[in-house]
Design a protein around this motif. Structure first.
Motif, mmCIF file in Angstrom:
data_model
loop_
_atom_site.group_PDB
_atom_site.id
_atom_site.type_symbol
_atom_site.label_atom_id
_atom_site.label_comp_id
_atom_site.label_asym_id
_atom_site.label_seq_id
_atom_site.Cartn_x
_atom_site.Cartn_y
_atom_site.Cartn_z
ATOM 1 N N THR A 199 0.831 -1.208 0.000
ATOM 2 C CA THR A 199 0.000 0.000 0.000
ATOM 3 C C THR A 199 0.861 1.252 0.000
ATOM 4 O OG1 THR A 199 -1.701 -1.215 1.219
ATOM 5 C CG2 THR A 199 -1.907 1.173 1.159
ATOM 6 N N SER A 204 -3.733 -0.392 -3.645
ATOM 7 C CA SER A 204 -4.812 -0.682 -2.699
ATOM 8 C C SER A 204 -4.950 -2.194 -2.555
ATOM 9 C CB SER A 204 -6.135 -0.083 -3.178
ATOM 10 O OG SER A 204 -6.037 1.320 -3.266
ATOM 11 N N THR A 224 -9.833 -3.032 4.049
ATOM 12 C CA THR A 224 -9.448 -2.441 2.766
ATOM 13 C C THR A 224 -8.488 -1.301 3.056
ATOM 14 O OG1 THR A 224 -11.588 -2.995 1.787
ATOM 15 C CG2 THR A 224 -10.264 -1.316 0.668
ATOM 16 N N PHE A 226 -5.657 1.675 1.432
ATOM 17 C CA PHE A 226 -5.334 2.425 0.218
ATOM 18 C C PHE A 226 -4.364 3.551 0.575
ATOM 19 C CE2 PHE A 226 -9.454 3.470 2.003
ATOM 20 C CZ PHE A 226 -9.324 4.811 2.328
#
Length: 736
Positions: A199, A204, A224, A226
């Motif tokens: 990342t 991502s 998740t 990013f």
């Protein structure tokens, strides 16, 4: 060209007209004494339109206050700087203006306050947009229902929302400033570290990590992550995490339940399969595949009418189409040509996008029934006794077969009427009356009669009495042929009992088929559909959460059905070897009421117990306890909301029967609607009340095992009475 006054004047006028700033002069009250020509380009006014008018006429009402104060400051000071304020252009549009005021009242050529104004509308709007975007971002970050966090380039938490502490179960002050590895389970450390590196490299990722909470409990998060870029450089990492611990557990539960369901479907020696709206197989169990002689791979996805075109000429084909069109289930039997004289019992149920089919080959069952009937007929002709009577029906002679069978010798019989020796307590008075009338009229008699041997044994005879006439046409003697049909009568009773058992088994099979084909298939189909949805939608979408909730509901429904199945099967299995004991019904009532106190104590109620004739019943106490417990539970559930529950339990014993009643003053039911379905599985007659409709079915199942009967009397709003009856010799019935 040399400068002169006119050229210099024109130069400054041109400069004022083409400047991006607006130069003007106002007095201490704010009236314009001079307005530069650039006002036309900036605000659309001609200078002469504004000269002599107050500048405050053009200022927005909300901005009058601080602009007035700025002018007052300029009067007492050398200058004042105004923050952006709204100024009305000639078009009516409000423009944002930034201005400075300089006190030049001491300059003879000016004698006023010089204002230098600039249109900053675009800048103000851009700043407002930035502020709004920042507010939206902050709101999304801190108010997001999932855990949102930010890690700096070293992997340290620098910002978290309130959900992060709920998910990790650590306080914010312990999370902020800590490295993410502090919370990651050691088995997932390498995965988490690699995801962080990826990342920070600008990619991502979604990953599932196990985290360790302060209590030592391990949870699972779906995360998740990013990158955050400023001027094309990754400066930090942001992530959104969702606690999926329960989801993982439910997925495991669904997998286990699906495997259990599949095992049940595969082990049942009956055929099950489902067809879609195009009549193609979507599921087949192994038994069906073996029955038709094809592999599952050959069947799945193939059209049944193309594989078996001969079926299109059968009742089965017609019934399938009816179910697909009407949405109503059907059951029927049909003789099919696949195997000689094969009789199949079909149940076809509608599905959302097709039908499901369950069938059983009952050919052998029918053949066995025919065979038993023939055996009963043969058994009815085993022993024959002969008797000679005079015209007054007094015995004159009996054969040895009669003596051997009854134990009465010729000496015992001579000169006496047969009923004096052979009739007993259970001999039908109606039959004896008919016999006497026939013989009194000199007519022949044929019929069955129950007699008793000398040792008290019951003997059933098929009796044929033929009158013998003399030449005068008068009855001289009677010849009686007594055929021992005791064994046949026993077989008839056995056949009747067998028929009842077969009926019960058939009903159980129907109920079991219903449970498997409908109550199991429905949640199973839901689980399959929902898992398909879970694969299609994003894990952060509302639909994913909704689908996950439905998966949980379907899994619990499936679990309830399997529990019901286990309970019914355990009752059926236990009924084969019941332990019997003398049960004091008054004591049993007290024990049941005590067991239900945890529910009764929560409601207004009265309980009335009535036991007459010292009612004692030889039965299985545990089964009868469960029957009463279920009926009382129903009375509590279906009581009237505004009235105290009145519950009455009574028992009375007579010479021939023992009767128990459970009466309540609840909401009652319409027996015209419910009478044919009241003891069927999953039948409910009241909306808005909890329950699955299995209670009364279990009551009937227990009572069938105890050879008891049950009847219901009820009216809407008038309560319900359940009457349970046992024969006084229930012991013998249960042993049979």
């Amino acid at each position: 060209m040399p400068w002169n006054d006119e050229r210099e004047n024109n130069f400054f006028l041109a400069l004022l007209e083409n400047s991006t700033d607006l130069i003007s002069i106002i007095d201490a009250e704010g009236r314009y004494s001079f307005v530069g020509g650039s006002v036309l380009n900036i605000l659309g006014y001609q200078p002469q339109e504004m000269v002599g008018r107050s500048a405050f006429e053009y200022v927005h009402a909300e901005d009058i206050g601080f602009t007035t104060l700025a002018l007052a400051d300029a009067v007492t000071k050398a200058s004042a700087l105004l923050p952006p304020f709204r100024f009305r252009a000639k078009s009516g549009e409000w423009r944002w203006i930034e201005a400075s005021i300089t006190n030049k009242t001491d300059v003879d050529q000016i004698k006023g306050f010089v204002t230098n104004s600039r249109d900053v509308t675009d800048y103000v709007m851009e700043e407002k947009l930035k502020d709004r975007s920042q507010a939206h971002y902050e709101s999304l970050f801190y108010n997001h229902p999932d855990a949102v966090f930010e890690l700096n380039a070293e992997g340290v938490f620098v910002r978290v929302n309130k959900t992060v502490s709920q998910v990790l179960q650590y306080p914010d002050e312990e999370i902020l400033g800590s490295h993410f590895q502090k919370f990651v389970h050691k088995d997932n450390m390498a995965t988490a570290t690699q995801a962080f590196i990826n990342t920070m490299g600008g990619n991502s990722e979604y990953l599932e990590l196990s985290v360790v909470r302060p209590s030592g409990e391990v949870g699972t998060l779906g995360i998740t992550v990013f990158p955050v870029l400023i001027e094309s450089q990754v400066v930090s990492l942001q992530g959104i995490a969702k606690d999926i611990t329960l989801q993982k557990k439910y997925t495991l539960l669904v997998t286990e339940q699906a495997e259990l369901l599949n095992n049940i479907m595969e082990r049942i020696p009956q055929s099950f399969y489902s067809l879609d709206k195009d009549w193609s197989y979507t599921y087949v169990n192994s038994y069906y595949a073996s029955y038709v002689g094809k592999s599952k791979e050959e069947l799945i996805g193939s059209c049944i009418w193309e594989l078996f075109p001969e079926c299109m000429e059968t009742q089965f084909y017609q019934e399938c189409n009816k179910v697909a069109q009407s949405g109503l289930s059907v059951s029927f039997e049909e003789t099919v040509g696949k195997r000689d004289d094969s009789v199949l019992s079909f149940q076809i149920y509608p599905l959302a996008k097709g039908v499901s089919v369950h069938f059983e080959d009952i050919t052998e069952r029918k053949r066995e029934s025919d065979r038993l009937e023939k055996l009963a007929l043969v058994a009815s002709k085993t022993t024959t006794c002969v008797m000679v009577m005079d015209a007054a029906c007094r015995m004159e002679w009996v054969n040895e077969a009669f003596e051997d069978l009854t134990g009465f010798t010729l000496a015992d019989c001579f000169g006496r009427e047969p009923q004096e020796l052979l009739a007993g307590e259970e001999t039908s008075a109606k039959t004896l009356k008919k016999l006497k009338k026939k013989l009194g009229n000199g007519q022949a008699f044929k019929g069955e009669v129950l007699n008793y041997a000398k040792d008290g044994r019951k003997i059933w005879f098929y009796l044929e009495i033929t009158p013998i006439y003399n030449k005068a046409g008068q009855v001289e003697k009677f010849i009686a042929i007594r055929t021992d049909i005791t064994e046949r009568k026993q077989r008839e009773q056995d056949l009747m009992r067998l028929a009842q058992d077969l009926f019960q088994q058939n009903r159980d099979l129907q109920q079991f088929s219903y449970m498997v084909s409908h109550n199991l298939r429905a949640p199973a189909a839901n689980l399959i559909g929902l898992t398909d949805i879970l694969q299609l939608v994003g894990k952060n979408s509302i639909m994913f959460d909704e689908a996950l909730l439905r998966v949980r509901e379907s899994a619990f429904k499936l679990d309830h059905v399997i529990r019901d199945m286990n309970q019914v099967l355990s009752v059926r299995e236990g009924s084969m070897s019941l332990d019997l004991e003398e049960v004091d019904l008054r004591q049993l009532f007290d024990e049941v009421i005590a067991a239900m106190q945890h529910k009764l104590s929560k409601i207004r109620h009265t309980v009335e117990l009535e036991v007459r004739n010292q009612a004692v019943l030889r039965t299985n106490k545990a089964y009868l306890f469960e029957v009463l417990k279920q009926l009382i539970s129903n009375a509590i559930r279906f009581r009237k909301a505004q009235e105290p529950l009145h519950l009455k339990l009574s028992a009375v014993k007579t010479k021939k029967k023992v009767e128990l009643t459970v009466t309540d003053n609840g909401i009652g039911m319409d027996m015209e609607l419910a009478k044919d379905h009241i003891f069927k599985l999953y039948k409910k007659f009241h909306r808005g009340y909890k329950g699955r409709g299995a209670g009364l079915y279990l009551v009937k199942t227990y009572l069938d095992a105890l050879h008891g009967s049950i009847k219901v009397v009820s009216e809407p709003g008038c309560g319900t009475t359940f009457s349970i009856k046992f024969k006084s010799n229930a012991k013998e019935s249960i042993h049979h």
